[in-house]
Write a protein that holds these residues in place. Structure first.
Motif, mmCIF file in Angstrom:
data_model
loop_
_atom_site.group_PDB
_atom_site.id
_atom_site.type_symbol
_atom_site.label_atom_id
_atom_site.label_comp_id
_atom_site.label_asym_id
_atom_site.label_seq_id
_atom_site.Cartn_x
_atom_site.Cartn_y
_atom_site.Cartn_z
ATOM 1 N N ILE A 529 107.386 28.858 111.645
ATOM 2 C CA ILE A 529 108.183 29.615 112.611
ATOM 3 C C ILE A 529 107.677 31.055 112.618
ATOM 4 O O ILE A 529 106.979 31.495 111.711
ATOM 5 C CB ILE A 529 109.688 29.551 112.300
ATOM 6 C CG1 ILE A 529 109.997 30.214 110.941
ATOM 7 C CG2 ILE A 529 110.190 28.112 112.309
ATOM 8 C CD1 ILE A 529 111.484 30.290 110.646
ATOM 9 N N SER A 530 108.048 31.776 113.648
ATOM 10 C CA SER A 530 107.512 33.115 113.859
ATOM 11 C C SER A 530 107.822 34.036 112.681
ATOM 12 O O SER A 530 108.930 34.012 112.117
ATOM 13 C CB SER A 530 108.120 33.702 115.136
ATOM 14 O OG SER A 530 107.834 35.067 115.241
ATOM 15 N N GLN A 531 106.860 34.866 112.333
ATOM 16 C CA GLN A 531 107.057 35.799 111.238
ATOM 17 C C GLN A 531 108.154 36.805 111.557
ATOM 18 O O GLN A 531 108.909 37.231 110.665
ATOM 19 C CB GLN A 531 105.743 36.545 110.940
ATOM 20 C CG GLN A 531 105.792 37.447 109.713
ATOM 21 C CD GLN A 531 106.116 36.694 108.432
ATOM 22 O OE1 GLN A 531 105.536 35.648 108.182
ATOM 23 N NE2 GLN A 531 107.038 37.226 107.637
ATOM 24 N N SER A 532 108.297 37.173 112.829
ATOM 25 C CA SER A 532 109.362 38.117 113.188
ATOM 26 C C SER A 532 110.739 37.497 112.944
ATOM 27 O O SER A 532 111.692 38.193 112.578
ATOM 28 C CB SER A 532 109.214 38.544 114.652
ATOM 29 O OG SER A 532 109.343 37.430 115.518
ATOM 30 N N VAL A 533 110.860 36.163 113.160
ATOM 31 C CA VAL A 533 112.131 35.475 112.882
ATOM 32 C C VAL A 533 112.407 35.466 111.379
ATOM 33 O O VAL A 533 113.546 35.669 110.930
ATOM 34 C CB VAL A 533 112.095 34.043 113.439
ATOM 35 C CG1 VAL A 533 113.356 33.277 113.049
ATOM 36 C CG2 VAL A 533 111.946 34.073 114.948
ATOM 37 N N ILE A 534 111.359 35.236 110.588
ATOM 38 C CA ILE A 534 111.523 35.246 109.124
ATOM 39 C C ILE A 534 112.010 36.613 108.659
ATOM 40 O O ILE A 534 112.903 36.722 107.802
ATOM 41 C CB ILE A 534 110.189 34.887 108.448
ATOM 42 C CG1 ILE A 534 109.817 33.436 108.757
ATOM 43 C CG2 ILE A 534 110.260 35.105 106.943
ATOM 44 C CD1 ILE A 534 108.460 33.018 108.245
ATOM 45 N N ASN A 555 121.799 30.873 116.067
ATOM 46 C CA ASN A 555 120.666 31.527 116.733
ATOM 47 C C ASN A 555 119.328 30.781 116.659
ATOM 48 O O ASN A 555 118.501 30.950 117.561
ATOM 49 C CB ASN A 555 120.464 32.932 116.148
ATOM 50 C CG ASN A 555 121.570 33.875 116.542
ATOM 51 O OD1 ASN A 555 121.579 34.436 117.628
ATOM 52 N ND2 ASN A 555 122.534 34.040 115.634
ATOM 53 N N LEU A 556 119.126 29.959 115.626
ATOM 54 C CA LEU A 556 117.796 29.364 115.461
ATOM 55 C C LEU A 556 117.689 27.998 116.140
ATOM 56 O O LEU A 556 118.629 27.208 116.135
ATOM 57 C CB LEU A 556 117.452 29.200 113.975
ATOM 58 C CG LEU A 556 117.319 30.465 113.145
ATOM 59 C CD1 LEU A 556 116.695 30.134 111.790
ATOM 60 C CD2 LEU A 556 116.489 31.527 113.854
ATOM 61 N N GLY A 557 116.510 27.732 116.697
ATOM 62 C CA GLY A 557 116.223 26.420 117.240
ATOM 63 C C GLY A 557 115.909 25.440 116.124
ATOM 64 O O GLY A 557 115.832 25.803 114.943
ATOM 65 N N LEU A 558 115.739 24.175 116.491
ATOM 66 C CA LEU A 558 115.500 23.133 115.502
ATOM 67 C C LEU A 558 114.150 23.342 114.810
ATOM 68 O O LEU A 558 113.136 23.611 115.458
ATOM 69 C CB LEU A 558 115.524 21.753 116.165
ATOM 70 C CG LEU A 558 116.860 21.320 116.770
ATOM 71 C CD1 LEU A 558 116.707 19.967 117.472
ATOM 72 C CD2 LEU A 558 117.939 21.253 115.684
ATOM 73 N N SER A 559 114.168 23.217 113.494
ATOM 74 C CA SER A 559 112.936 23.294 112.715
ATOM 75 C C SER A 559 113.237 22.813 111.304
ATOM 76 O O SER A 559 114.397 22.780 110.870
ATOM 77 C CB SER A 559 112.399 24.734 112.653
ATOM 78 O OG SER A 559 113.263 25.565 111.901
ATOM 79 N N ALA A 560 112.205 22.438 110.592
ATOM 80 C CA ALA A 560 112.375 22.043 109.184
ATOM 81 C C ALA A 560 112.893 23.222 108.375
ATOM 82 O O ALA A 560 113.688 23.055 107.441
ATOM 83 C CB ALA A 560 111.041 21.544 108.628
#
Length: 571
Positions: A529-534, A555-560
């Motif tokens: 996932i995007s580093q800015s999100v992290i 706020n977050l979309g689906l991801s592991a």
């Protein structure tokens, strides 16, 4: 053609004192992967520079001047003999720091005499070296431009001779003037002195005249033909000529090459503009254009239009070349199925037609800046060489239309991805029967993810899966490409702490590996996932686990990564 290894002694940009070995690779395609600036393109450049220098060294009509200082190269490769389907030899070619070439064939030293090499390059070199870059990699095309300038220099020598001999012949044929024996003897001497001048300096172009020959015997002397450079770089203009030549193929053949992935999958028509007013010294080019016009002359679907202010050629010129005008437009309508048959009977294959048009395009280098041409005549020139963005050319595609059977579209109006896929697959199909080495810099950049997953199989199908004549080096950032190849065909590039480039075979099996594994393993990403999100998640965690969990869920979309964080914060 199979390049097995390149050993570098010395330094070329970020490459230094190392062996790049590919002998464990299988199949046609080898991928160079790594971060931006990791050196993938530099190795493609060095391969092109090495084979470009070999062509100049082995061709008697080209010149070598100064190989890269403090740099020696050894190339090991297998090459199928150009006149045999069964005979393959292993070559070891060394270029030492002085630019001297030492050749071993199957471990046995081959003596290379100075001067003319009797076409030995036909035996040991790939018949074609094709370069392509989806971006503005001017460094890759530099090696190709060097050999273009060599070709131009040869053609300019022929032009100088044509102009000089024309003056002598004009004096001999001057109307209304009776020449005395003394006049004839003087002209004979001038002709032979002029010819001797060129023959001494360019023996590869000018055959030795018989001792007792006379001016009348040699007035129309045929100079030795000049072959196209083996290195061919496909930019936008070159690609347009190639696609125009593809119209010779049947509808089914074109659709098979483009894998049925294009809605517009057939060449509908092409309009070519030619202008040979400055290039009348190239008899081959004149005859090729005349042949193209003549074979289409009786087709109502095709037409010729002379450019305004261009006068008809003289009767003498027409008798020699059967060309009425030195500049004009040729429109070819491939929707008339008879056109394909006529072109095939005259030019046999798209490759033949393309290379006849391409030789005209090479002459456009005459319009490049003088400083650019001067730099490119130096073998050791390694900086960027810029060609003009808009440049004159003796041959140019004004219009190239494709059709889906109902509608037509200009090639320039296709999306970047559609155009790129057509270009790459057409190149592969055009040269699949040649002993060819492809050097492709990010050839799938504009393709959508679906096409990228199939890109490897598209190219293999176009070139032929069992084809042992072709080898393709591809620099890429695509995990889709990597997942399609065995690990022995995937080479990872990194820069060490001292700035030097390191290359190694992928450590883990890449064939069939999931994209997230490939990205993390070979592109140094810890998360998908995007580093800015992290960074934002870390800020939310500072306000407590419960707050962070609620923020993540909303706020977050689906991801592991989302599933893992929620599970962790719920404990």
């Amino acid at each position: 053609m199979r390049l097995l290894s390149l050993t570098l002694s010395g330094q070329y940009k970020g490459l230094r004192d190392q062996t790049f070995s590919f002998d464990a690779a299988q199949g046609n395609i080898i991928a160079f992967i790594g971060l931006n600036g990791s050196g993938k393109s530099q190795l493609l450049e060095l391969i092109a520079e090495s084979f470009g220098y070999l062509e100049r060294f082995l061709r008697s009509d080209f010149k070598c001047r100064n190989w890269f200082p403090a740099l020696s190269i050894e190339l090991r490769y297998n090459n199928q003999a150009y006149d045999s389907e069964d005979l393959t030899s292993t070559y070891s070619v060394q270029i030492n720091q002085m630019g001297v070439v030492i050749l071993y064939r199957d471990g046995i030293l081959v003596e290379l005499e100075t001067g003319e090499h009797s076409g030995i390059e036909e035996e040991i070199l790939p018949s074609q070296i094709i370069g392509y870059s989806s971006g503005l990699n001017e460094n890759l095309q530099r090696a190709f431009m060097k050999n273009t300038i060599q070709y131009l220099d040869v053609m300019n020598v022929k032009r100088q001779w044509e102009q000089r001999s024309a003056v002598i012949n004009e004096a001999r044929n001057e109307k209304g003037k009776r020449l005395t024996e003394m006049d004839i003897e003087l002209l004979e001497r001038q002709f032979k002195e002029a010819y001797r001048y060129y023959q001494t300096r360019h023996p590869a172009l000018f055959p030795i005249l018989p001792e007792e020959s006379s001016l009348s015997d040699n007035a129309n002397i045929g100079l030795r033909p000049t072959a196209l450079p083996r290195l061919k770089y496909f930019d936008q203009d070159t690609t347009a000529l190639m696609l125009a030549s593809m119209g010779m193929l049947s509808d089914a053949e074109q659709q098979a090459i483009w894998q049925g992935k294009q809605r517009f999958n057939k060449i509908q028509s092409v309009t070519l503009r030619y202008d040979l007013r400055k290039f009348t010294h190239d008899a081959g080019a004149l005859l090729d254009i005349a042949k193209l016009i003549e074979c289409l002359a009786n087709m109502h679907s095709c037409h010729f239009q002379a450019l305004t202010r261009v006068s008809k050629t003289s009767e003498e010129f027409f008798n020699q070349f059967e060309l009425d005008y030195l500049a004009g437009k040729i429109t070819i309508d491939f929707s008339d199925f008879r056109v394909q048959d006529i072109l095939t009977s005259s030019f046999f294959t798209p490759q033949v037609l393309f290379e006849k048009l391409y030789r005209l395009q090479l002459l456009a280098a005459d319009f490049w800046q003088s400083e650019t041409k001067r730099q490119l005549r130096q073998d050791n020139f390694e900086r960027s060489a810029k060609r003009p963005q808009k440049w004159k050319s003796p041959i140019h595609v004004l219009s190239l239309k494709l059709t889906d059977g109902q509608q037509c579209i200009e090639f320039d109006d296709l999306s970047d991805g559609e155009a790129q896929l057509i270009q790459i697959l057409s190149m592969a199909a055009t040269y699949r029967d040649s002993r060819v080495l492809f050097l492709l810099d990010e050839p799938e950049t504009h393709l959508n993810p679906s096409w990228r997953t199939y890109f490897h199989s598209f190219v293999e199908s176009a070139i032929g899966i069992e084809n042992e004549k072709a080898q393709i080096f591809v620099s890429t950032h695509s995990p889709f490409m990597v997942s399609s190849l065995k690990r022995n065909n995937v080479y990872q590039f990194r820069r060490s702490d001292n700035g030097m480039i390191e290359m190694k075979v992928a450590q883990n099996e890449t064939y069939g590996a999931s994209f997230d594994v490939v990205i993390k393993d070979l592109f140094d990403l810890r998360s998908l996932i995007s580093q800015s999100v992290i960074d934002e998640i870390r800020e939310q965690l500072k306000q407590g686990d419960d707050h962070a969990k609620e923020w993540i869920e909303q706020n977050l979309g689906l991801s592991a990564e989302k599933a893992y964080l929620i599970r962790k914060l719920s404990q």
